[in-house]
Design a protein around this motif. Sequence first.
Motif, PDB file in Angstrom:
ATOM      1  N   SER A  58     -29.854 -16.257 -41.918  1.00 45.87           N
ATOM      2  CA  SER A  58     -30.028 -17.666 -42.561  1.00 45.87           C
ATOM      3  C   SER A  58     -28.427 -18.002 -43.015  1.00 45.87           C
ATOM      4  CB  SER A  58     -30.773 -17.297 -43.914  1.00 45.87           C
ATOM      5  OG  SER A  58     -30.155 -16.240 -44.559  1.00 45.87           O
ATOM      6  N   SER A  59     -28.851 -19.567 -42.979  1.00 49.03           N
ATOM      7  CA  SER A  59     -27.353 -20.090 -43.182  1.00 49.03           C
ATOM      8  C   SER A  59     -27.593 -21.732 -43.501  1.00 49.03           C
ATOM      9  CB  SER A  59     -26.528 -20.252 -41.793  1.00 49.03           C
ATOM     10  OG  SER A  59     -25.202 -20.898 -42.122  1.00 49.03           O
ATOM     11  N   GLN A  60     -26.871 -22.123 -44.316  1.00 49.36           N
ATOM     12  CA  GLN A  60     -26.725 -23.710 -44.659  1.00 49.36           C
ATOM     13  C   GLN A  60     -26.056 -24.369 -43.855  1.00 49.36           C
ATOM     14  OE1 GLN A  60     -24.639 -21.539 -45.713  1.00 49.36           O
ATOM     15  NE2 GLN A  60     -22.781 -22.848 -46.727  1.00 49.36           N
ATOM     16  N   TRP A  61     -25.329 -23.487 -42.744  1.00 54.06           N
ATOM     17  CA  TRP A  61     -24.692 -24.259 -41.740  1.00 54.06           C
ATOM     18  C   TRP A  61     -24.770 -23.720 -40.603  1.00 54.06           C
ATOM     19  CZ3 TRP A  61     -20.762 -22.981 -38.477  1.00 54.06           C
ATOM     20  CH2 TRP A  61     -19.982 -24.008 -37.785  1.00 54.06           C
ATOM     21  N   ASN A  62     -24.745 -24.440 -39.610  1.00 52.06           N
ATOM     22  CA  ASN A  62     -24.392 -24.104 -37.943  1.00 52.06           C
ATOM     23  C   ASN A  62     -23.787 -24.870 -37.067  1.00 52.06           C
ATOM     24  OD1 ASN A  62     -24.674 -21.671 -36.497  1.00 52.06           O
ATOM     25  ND2 ASN A  62     -26.015 -22.973 -35.082  1.00 52.06           N
ATOM     26  N   LYS A  63     -23.027 -24.584 -36.193  1.00 52.54           N
ATOM     27  CA  LYS A  63     -22.378 -25.691 -35.425  1.00 52.54           C
ATOM     28  C   LYS A  63     -23.200 -26.496 -34.662  1.00 52.54           C
ATOM     29  CE  LYS A  63     -21.742 -22.720 -31.447  1.00 52.54           C
ATOM     30  NZ  LYS A  63     -22.670 -23.230 -30.356  1.00 52.54           N
ATOM     31  N   ASP A  64     -24.571 -26.457 -34.500  1.00 56.46           N
ATOM     32  CA  ASP A  64     -25.504 -27.420 -33.653  1.00 56.46           C
ATOM     33  C   ASP A  64     -26.248 -28.320 -34.873  1.00 56.46           C
ATOM     34  OD1 ASP A  64     -27.160 -25.251 -34.718  1.00 56.46           O
ATOM     35  OD2 ASP A  64     -28.161 -24.745 -32.873  1.00 56.46           O
ATOM     36  N   ILE A  65     -25.809 -28.332 -35.993  1.00 55.00           N
ATOM     37  CA  ILE A  65     -26.260 -29.198 -36.714  1.00 55.00           C
ATOM     38  C   ILE A  65     -26.173 -30.685 -36.351  1.00 55.00           C
ATOM     39  CG2 ILE A  65     -26.341 -30.343 -39.063  1.00 55.00           C
ATOM     40  CD1 ILE A  65     -26.155 -27.696 -40.252  1.00 55.00           C
ATOM     41  N   ASP A  66     -27.000 -31.474 -36.016  1.00 57.59           N
ATOM     42  CA  ASP A  66     -26.912 -32.796 -35.592  1.00 57.59           C
ATOM     43  C   ASP A  66     -26.593 -33.903 -36.359  1.00 57.59           C
ATOM     44  OD1 ASP A  66     -26.767 -34.583 -33.230  1.00 57.59           O
ATOM     45  OD2 ASP A  66     -28.813 -34.833 -33.113  1.00 57.59           O
ATOM     46  N   ASN A  67     -25.212 -33.859 -36.648  1.00 52.98           N
ATOM     47  CA  ASN A  67     -24.847 -35.263 -37.369  1.00 52.98           C
ATOM     48  C   ASN A  67     -23.294 -35.503 -37.014  1.00 52.98           C
ATOM     49  OD1 ASN A  67     -22.753 -34.168 -39.546  1.00 52.98           O
ATOM     50  ND2 ASN A  67     -24.596 -32.958 -40.059  1.00 52.98           N
ATOM     51  N   ALA A  68     -22.845 -36.720 -37.138  1.00 54.77           N
ATOM     52  CA  ALA A  68     -21.580 -37.017 -36.561  1.00 54.77           C
ATOM     53  C   ALA A  68     -20.386 -36.249 -37.279  1.00 54.77           C
ATOM     54  CB  ALA A  68     -21.391 -38.531 -37.034  1.00 54.77           C
TER      55      ALA A  68
ATOM     56  N   LYS B 248     -21.236 -36.850 -57.979  1.00 56.99           N
ATOM     57  CA  LYS B 248     -21.582 -37.785 -56.846  1.00 56.99           C
ATOM     58  C   LYS B 248     -21.608 -37.481 -55.532  1.00 56.99           C
ATOM     59  CE  LYS B 248     -20.849 -42.133 -59.484  1.00 56.99           C
ATOM     60  NZ  LYS B 248     -20.148 -43.550 -59.411  1.00 56.99           N
ATOM     61  N   ALA B 249     -20.540 -36.348 -55.192  1.00 58.16           N
ATOM     62  CA  ALA B 249     -20.417 -35.823 -54.066  1.00 58.16           C
ATOM     63  C   ALA B 249     -20.466 -36.934 -52.712  1.00 58.16           C
ATOM     64  CB  ALA B 249     -21.587 -34.607 -53.544  1.00 58.16           C
ATOM     65  N   ASP B 250     -19.727 -38.115 -53.053  1.00 58.53           N
ATOM     66  CA  ASP B 250     -19.658 -38.978 -52.011  1.00 58.53           C
ATOM     67  C   ASP B 250     -18.871 -38.523 -50.961  1.00 58.53           C
ATOM     68  OD1 ASP B 250     -19.893 -41.475 -50.992  1.00 58.53           O
ATOM     69  OD2 ASP B 250     -18.709 -42.674 -52.270  1.00 58.53           O
ATOM     70  N   PHE B 251     -19.130 -37.916 -50.152  1.00 54.81           N
ATOM     71  CA  PHE B 251     -18.654 -37.700 -48.703  1.00 54.81           C
ATOM     72  C   PHE B 251     -19.552 -37.192 -48.015  1.00 54.81           C
ATOM     73  CE2 PHE B 251     -19.608 -33.246 -50.448  1.00 54.81           C
ATOM     74  CZ  PHE B 251     -19.533 -32.451 -49.607  1.00 54.81           C
ATOM     75  N   GLU B 252     -19.190 -37.192 -46.562  1.00 52.53           N
ATOM     76  CA  GLU B 252     -20.183 -36.916 -45.517  1.00 52.53           C
ATOM     77  C   GLU B 252     -20.075 -35.101 -45.194  1.00 52.53           C
ATOM     78  OE1 GLU B 252     -19.629 -39.241 -41.879  1.00 52.53           O
ATOM     79  OE2 GLU B 252     -19.974 -41.060 -43.162  1.00 52.53           O
ATOM     80  N   SER B 253     -20.912 -34.388 -45.661  1.00 47.75           N
ATOM     81  CA  SER B 253     -20.916 -33.054 -45.418  1.00 47.75           C
ATOM     82  C   SER B 253     -21.383 -32.729 -43.903  1.00 47.75           C
ATOM     83  CB  SER B 253     -22.087 -32.311 -46.411  1.00 47.75           C
ATOM     84  OG  SER B 253     -22.156 -31.316 -45.956  1.00 47.75           O
ATOM     85  N   VAL B 254     -20.676 -31.766 -43.352  1.00 45.42           N
ATOM     86  CA  VAL B 254     -20.947 -31.254 -42.121  1.00 45.42           C
ATOM     87  C   VAL B 254     -22.474 -30.552 -42.067  1.00 45.42           C
ATOM     88  CG1 VAL B 254     -18.642 -30.615 -41.618  1.00 45.42           C
ATOM     89  CG2 VAL B 254     -19.990 -28.908 -42.627  1.00 45.42           C
ATOM     90  N   ARG B 255     -23.122 -30.396 -43.215  1.00 44.42           N
ATOM     91  CA  ARG B 255     -24.430 -29.915 -43.438  1.00 44.42           C
ATOM     92  C   ARG B 255     -25.407 -31.040 -43.226  1.00 44.42           C
ATOM     93  NH1 ARG B 255     -22.975 -26.371 -48.410  1.00 44.42           N
ATOM     94  NH2 ARG B 255     -21.077 -27.579 -47.968  1.00 44.42           N
ATOM     95  N   GLY B 256     -25.030 -32.425 -43.539  1.00 41.81           N
ATOM     96  CA  GLY B 256     -25.987 -33.445 -43.493  1.00 41.81           C
ATOM     97  C   GLY B 256     -26.214 -33.705 -44.894  1.00 41.81           C
ATOM     98  N   SER B 257     -27.288 -33.644 -45.521  1.00 42.13           N
ATOM     99  CA  SER B 257     -27.852 -33.849 -46.623  1.00 42.13           C
ATOM    100  C   SER B 257     -27.339 -32.876 -47.655  1.00 42.13           C
ATOM    101  CB  SER B 257     -29.502 -33.770 -46.795  1.00 42.13           C
ATOM    102  OG  SER B 257     -29.776 -33.884 -48.165  1.00 42.13           O
ATOM    103  N   PHE B 258     -26.738 -33.484 -48.779  1.00 39.94           N
ATOM    104  CA  PHE B 258     -26.006 -32.455 -49.918  1.00 39.94           C
ATOM    105  C   PHE B 258     -25.898 -33.292 -50.997  1.00 39.94           C
ATOM    106  CE2 PHE B 258     -22.493 -31.286 -52.380  1.00 39.94           C
ATOM    107  CZ  PHE B 258     -22.270 -29.989 -52.122  1.00 39.94           C
ATOM    108  N   LYS B 259     -26.215 -32.574 -52.100  1.00 39.96           N
ATOM    109  CA  LYS B 259     -26.394 -33.201 -53.610  1.00 39.96           C
ATOM    110  C   LYS B 259     -25.988 -31.838 -54.371  1.00 39.96           C
ATOM    111  CE  LYS B 259     -31.129 -33.553 -54.227  1.00 39.96           C
ATOM    112  NZ  LYS B 259     -32.358 -34.436 -54.343  1.00 39.96           N
ATOM    113  N   PHE B 260     -25.318 -32.248 -55.735  1.00 38.92           N
ATOM    114  CA  PHE B 260     -25.281 -31.176 -56.714  1.00 38.92           C
ATOM    115  C   PHE B 260     -26.688 -31.045 -57.408  1.00 38.92           C
ATOM    116  CE2 PHE B 260     -20.753 -31.616 -55.794  1.00 38.92           C
ATOM    117  CZ  PHE B 260     -20.209 -30.154 -55.726  1.00 38.92           C
ATOM    118  N   GLY B 261     -26.849 -29.947 -58.040  1.00 38.68           N
ATOM    119  CA  GLY B 261     -27.949 -29.785 -59.135  1.00 38.68           C
ATOM    120  C   GLY B 261     -27.247 -29.806 -60.409  1.00 38.68           C
ATOM    121  N   PRO B 262     -27.908 -29.697 -61.333  1.00 38.67           N
ATOM    122  CA  PRO B 262     -27.555 -29.913 -62.721  1.00 38.67           C
ATOM    123  C   PRO B 262     -26.336 -28.926 -63.221  1.00 38.67           C
ATOM    124  CG  PRO B 262     -29.651 -29.129 -62.984  1.00 38.67           C
ATOM    125  CD  PRO B 262     -29.398 -29.271 -61.514  1.00 38.67           C
TER     126      PRO B 262
END
Length: 386
Positions: A266-276, A330-344
Amino acid sequence: MRKWMIALITIVLIGAPATLAAQVKIGMITTLSGGGSALGVAVRDGFKLAIDQEGGKLGGTAVEFLVEDDARKSGKALQVANRFVKRDKVDIMTGIIWSNLAIAVVPKVVDAGVFYISPNAGPSKLAGEGCHENYFNVAWQNDNLHEAMGQHVAQKGYKNAYILAPNYPAGKDALRGFKRFYKGKVAGEVYTKLGQTDYAAEIAALRGANPDSVFFFLPGGMGISFIKQYHQAGLTGKIPLFGPAFSFDQTILGAVGDAALGVINSSQWNKDIDNAANKQFVAAFQKAYNRLPSLYASQGYDAARLIGGALKSTGGKVSDKAAFRAALRKADFESVRGSFKFGPNHHPVQDVHVREVVREGKVLTNKIVGKAFSDHADAYAGQCKM
């Protein structure tokens, strides 16, 4: 003469901002020698790539990047942290791989008014009651990837799992996380010595317990040793092996070899996640370092990009801590994971994928074969009072 001196001073003062540009100091403490050093090297290289891509800046602000080795020793990590805070007066710290070191260092750093951005270790103690407004984790909370495997193993119908992990905070979080979503029987629950490389006794006990599956968390060299010995014991293919990405990461697969083929992790990232963002990161990392990036490299890179996004928002100012903290949230950046936000509690809310170890040409790597969780939050956020 007096007019000439005044003119000279005026020229120097006018020119000063160009040559003495305001800098943000970032101190990285990570493991660069001894066991687990490949993990720290990957985090450092991913972080540095983000700085290099901006020509020595993050978010348009010039940064001074200080890196020190902790050699996986909490005493040394504390010494470096103290020097970074008192002598070097860093604005931000990052880099720690191991949870026991994070527990020792992070509270002292954040209490001193310095921001700490974790690119890896996410112990439950710092996610729950020990959370702090100046502490952010850009990777995960320790339990998350193990929870995903517990979910996957349960969904696949396994009912008698043997589970093991090192006896340190992240190891305990790992097995707790696995059991949170796995509802079958536990054939055995074993905590090994941190840094252990001989697993003959554990494998013999495992065989005797006759489980229908094995889940393990053994990062770095520990995982290399265990997987090889598991294979040598003839258990590969007989008792399915499951684990988090940490034991099937790109930094490890080359050393493990074919014994890892087909293993699900299991992983939150992999090299084949399809985003720019991810496509350019993978290509840029390969070009810069002549190797595929690992999970740890992606986390180092995202940590730097998070900081860059916050610096851009505040005009490069960290001195207004409330404003910089709000910008980090706010995590205002383009993550290599795609969707990303912080919890409380300043830990990620993110997707967790299911991967399989495969061979691409001569290289062992991972490919995504499913998803365990979407927008998954950690179990400790409710304990965090900020």
